[in-house]
Design an enzyme around this catalytic site. Structure first.
Site, PDB file in Angstrom:
ATOM      1  N   GLU A  95      54.353 -20.936 -18.944  1.00 20.65           N
ATOM      2  CA  GLU A  95      53.869 -20.718 -20.306  1.00 20.65           C
ATOM      3  C   GLU A  95      54.328 -19.369 -20.852  1.00 20.65           C
ATOM      4  OE1 GLU A  95      49.614 -20.548 -22.751  1.00 20.65           O
ATOM      5  OE2 GLU A  95      49.676 -20.059 -20.617  1.00 20.65           O
ATOM      6  N   GLU A 106      42.067 -23.898 -25.926  1.00 24.39           N
ATOM      7  CA  GLU A 106      41.909 -22.634 -25.206  1.00 24.39           C
ATOM      8  C   GLU A 106      41.560 -21.532 -26.202  1.00 24.39           C
ATOM      9  OE1 GLU A 106      44.130 -20.497 -21.472  1.00 24.39           O
ATOM     10  OE2 GLU A 106      45.282 -20.702 -23.317  1.00 24.39           O
TER      11      GLU A 106
END
Length: 261
Positions: free
Chosen positions: A143, A242
């Site tokens: 990521e 998130e």
């Protein structure tokens, strides 16, 4: 409509961690993700998932000493054995939790350190991890994380992540595309979604409002529009929520109710 997974590390903080599974299910989430499972036996987490009809769709491999500021060991020279032991532990949890994705944090690059050396270590570790995970049916994710929230993190731009995935060449190594980090690091989120999702190299999406990481419909991202763009691309994976709710988690889910309509 995208499928949403509640991030239990950030959402439902008004509850103790093990009670967040029930809270997410009560709000009609069908899947969860979180940063790290290792404070609890895998079987205990599996029982919570089963009790509330939830799927585990993502968690992170051990990141080193997180409390001391470490943010992954996958690119750190001399710590290959530690990374591989940690990743093996993650695969054990993934098997019990029936989780098909594990995010591997790259680590920080200290001032003056050689970036190319660290990228070489990173690629070697990812090649090994993807090979280990392939037999378990698990995707390894990397990521890009923005430099404002995580200064010195090795990977912060989408193109760099895709280049690493292409260089390693493992079909189960994929990019975790967080719209929040992308907007802060480089912007042009719509163009990136339309370019990257059809490649098949994106294994997971995450959302949050920019700049404060609250509900995804707060701040500068037009989340209703972006969710429609995600649908337009044909993406069939999960979208992890998130973010840190500005107030109560359930009260801030209007954006999800709109998307479901």
């Amino acid at each position: 409509m995208p499928r949403f997974a509640a991030n239990l590390s950030m959402m439902y903080a008004e509850h103790a961690f093990l009670d967040r599974f029930a809270a997410a299910a009560a709000d009609e989430f069908t899947a969860v993700e979180y940063l790290f499972p290792y404070a609890y036996p895998a079987e205990q987490l599996r029982a919570r998932l089963d009790a509330h009809g939830l799927r585990q769709v993502l968690f992170n491999a051990p990141p080193g000493d997180f409390d001391a500021g470490e943010r992954g060991t996958a690119s750190l020279p001399g710590r290959e054995a530690e990374f591989r032991d940690g990743f093996a532990r993650a695969l054990g949890y993934a098997e019990v939790l029936n989780c098909p994705r594990v995010h591997v944090m790259a680590g920080l690059v200290p001032a003056g350190a050689g970036r190319e050396e660290r990228l070489a270590v990173y690629r070697d570790n990812l090649t090994w991890a993807a090979d280990q995970a392939a037999g378990r049916g698990v995707d390894v994710l990397i990521e890009p994380i923005n430099q404002r929230d995580m200064p010195g993190y090795l990977l912060s731009r989408q193109n760099d992540a895709h280049q690493i995935v292409a260089a390693v060449g493992a079909p189960n190594l994929k990019v975790q595309f967080d719209l929040y980090h992308c907007q802060i690091s480089e912007g042009d989120v719509t163009v990136r979604l339309r370019a990257d999702l059809p490649t098949g190299r994106v294994g997971h999406l995450q959302i949050a409002g920019v700049p404060d990481r609250h509900e995804p419909d707060s701040g500068e991202l037009a989340i209703d529009y972006l969710l429609a763009v995600i649908d337009e691309t044909g993406y069939e994976g999960w979208v992890g929520c998130e973010y840190r709710p500005a107030a109560g988690t359930s009260a801030g889910l209007g954006w999800m109710r709109r998307a479901r309509r």
